[in-house]
Design an enzyme around this catalytic site. Sequence first.
Site, mmCIF file in Angstrom:
data_model
loop_
_atom_site.group_PDB
_atom_site.id
_atom_site.type_symbol
_atom_site.label_atom_id
_atom_site.label_comp_id
_atom_site.label_asym_id
_atom_site.label_seq_id
_atom_site.Cartn_x
_atom_site.Cartn_y
_atom_site.Cartn_z
ATOM 1 N N GLU A 59 45.781 21.585 19.162
ATOM 2 C CA GLU A 59 44.917 20.400 19.278
ATOM 3 C C GLU A 59 43.804 20.596 20.291
ATOM 4 O O GLU A 59 42.652 20.253 20.038
ATOM 5 C CB GLU A 59 45.760 19.164 19.621
ATOM 6 C CG GLU A 59 46.607 18.635 18.466
ATOM 7 C CD GLU A 59 47.905 19.413 18.261
ATOM 8 O OE1 GLU A 59 48.198 20.325 19.057
ATOM 9 O OE2 GLU A 59 48.633 19.088 17.303
ATOM 10 N N HIS A 128 56.014 9.028 17.716
ATOM 11 C CA HIS A 128 55.092 8.935 16.572
ATOM 12 C C HIS A 128 54.587 7.516 16.338
ATOM 13 O O HIS A 128 54.164 7.198 15.224
ATOM 14 C CB HIS A 128 55.781 9.448 15.313
ATOM 15 C CG HIS A 128 55.489 10.892 15.011
ATOM 16 N ND1 HIS A 128 54.401 11.540 15.522
ATOM 17 C CD2 HIS A 128 56.126 11.793 14.231
ATOM 18 C CE1 HIS A 128 54.402 12.792 15.076
ATOM 19 N NE2 HIS A 128 55.438 12.980 14.297
#
Lengths: 332, 337
Positions: A59, A128
Amino acid sequence: MKTTYREAMRAAMRDAMQRDERVFLMGEDVGRYGGGFAVSLGLLEEFGPQRVRDTPLSEAGFVGAGIGAALGGMRPIVEVMTVNFSLLALDQIVNNAATLLHMSGGQFNVPLVIRMTTGGGRQLAAQHSHSLEGWLAHIPGLRILAPATLEDARGMLWTALEDPDPVLIFEHGSLYNVAGELADDAGPVDIDRAAVRRTGADVSIITYGGTLPMVLAAADSLAAEGIDAEVVDLRTLRPLDDVAILATVAKTHRAVVVDEGWRSGSLSAEVSARITESAFYDLDAPVARVCSEEVPVPYAKHLEEAALPSVARVVSATRATVGAGEPVAGHA
Amino acid sequence: MTPPMTAEERTALIAARPDQARGLLRQMLRVRRLEERCVELYSASKIRGFLHVYIGEEAVAAGVMSALRPDDAVVATYREHGHALLRGVPATAIMAEMFGHVEGCCRGRGGSMHLFDADTRFYGGNAIVAGGLPLAVGLALADRMLGRDRVTACFFGEGAMAEGEFHESLNLAALWDLPVLFCCENNLYAMGTALERSESQTDLALKAASYEVASWAVDGMDVLAVEESARRAVEAVRSGGGPHFLEFRTYRFRAHSMFDPERYREKAEVEHWMERDPIASLRAELEASGHLDADDWASITREVDAEVDAAVEFAESGTLEPVADLARHVRSERSTA
């Protein structure tokens, strides 16, 4: 035409890549897989692997590469699968994308768009289910968008790409399957102003993103009780549209802020503070907030539901704000 | 390390290009004198914040910059005054920046650690260790996608090689075959943490090579070796050879910053490395081979001192940006639809 939020977002990316050769998409599994949420499905076949780039699970690396590519003359759309993973790229977002223009004395702007999914409600548990857009809305140098409607899913991206500076787009995971009618000629929309999604006279419910459908449902329920709520969709979380916020408060004199983020230090705190700073004497009641409970979001469905904002909590908070009690059994 | 030049090859190289050797000597001296003046000005409270000087490591920037074209890009670290200067950012603009004056290369908004310059494609000036590497990858990606044969040179210290962003960047650059020259300035200490205390694999070129990136270690105290290796690597990168990695073995003579009592290394070690001072070494070599006489040296030092004096004078007479402009350059001033 009939479409979904997911399809509208895909149409926006297709349109952008057709309009401008400098636009390309990169991120994890955006190509062959079709996108973690299937938003980019089919774009690889249409635009090829140069412009729809699958990245390694890096990322910081690919967000930083997006910043570099933007500095180098491209117009990247970087998809970070979810805001949860974007934490691995915070250095690039906060230390580079947000600061380069200023640190360089105005020499290096970063025309980058980062898209990511946000929010809970799908039993994905603590790691999440974050709603951290409020954190990023804290950072000067960034523009933060939260498209909540089909029109905004279709229209915000191009306008964001035309912005010479970094823009982050937060797409709530619960919205992708929302279906509805979208005008055939739907196109770019402004990314500066909040929108009144429902007009009302008694109270303003201010929200954004994934909680907009919930708030509209709550407003319908309140209407049946005789409470006429105005619903304001912030759309842009940074910079906030103070004019719209203050206008609705001046009209209804009461405000409820609904934000899936945790209450402490949240975007709802900022909105509430601005109302009290600038419209204190317009208020007939304290500003109320409906936020997530201050726990990591749990997996079990009943606990997750209890942790997140809900229609019932919005209705209850709004009733309290207008001074109406809970309806007695059999009434409303 | 790259095959060391034999004494004969070295003599031949200097004899063939004495102007270039003198030029590199001059470039290193420009950095040395600028940095020495920065230290003085810091002590005099003219420069504030963090200040990291490059004294001892000048050969690396001097050698690499001489191998680049004007349209190439440079990404550097917080110890980047020398890189900026040798890339072509005027000493005046660098010094004014450190004074916090609006005449500085970043209008006084960046300071010592954040020098930027669009004219020379100098992309900072990054104070987060390894934070610049992904940017370099992206700059190279843009060049690749737009069909330009430009190279991006990215400087970082060996401390950056423990960061995830180093690994992500090398992997991405190799995977996509991007034109980046990764320049590791191995000065043996990440602030105060010695290489062997921070890396399980201390052969840094070997580490980089594990990403299928062509990698070499180079004597970073020898500007001729740096220039030679950088020139070859830049040519290879430019001609489509993919990313390259050069480890320059060098040493920082001064403290990490102005707040470093240097408890982590022995004076003897510093003195040992100072015997390999890249400026004194090349000067002695040129003098011994008859390519530099006392007049040449006097002329070089006079010019360099004049440049630094002028930079300080420029900075001293600089002005402050009006506080009314504080919020400028947070977002671009162009309209956004």
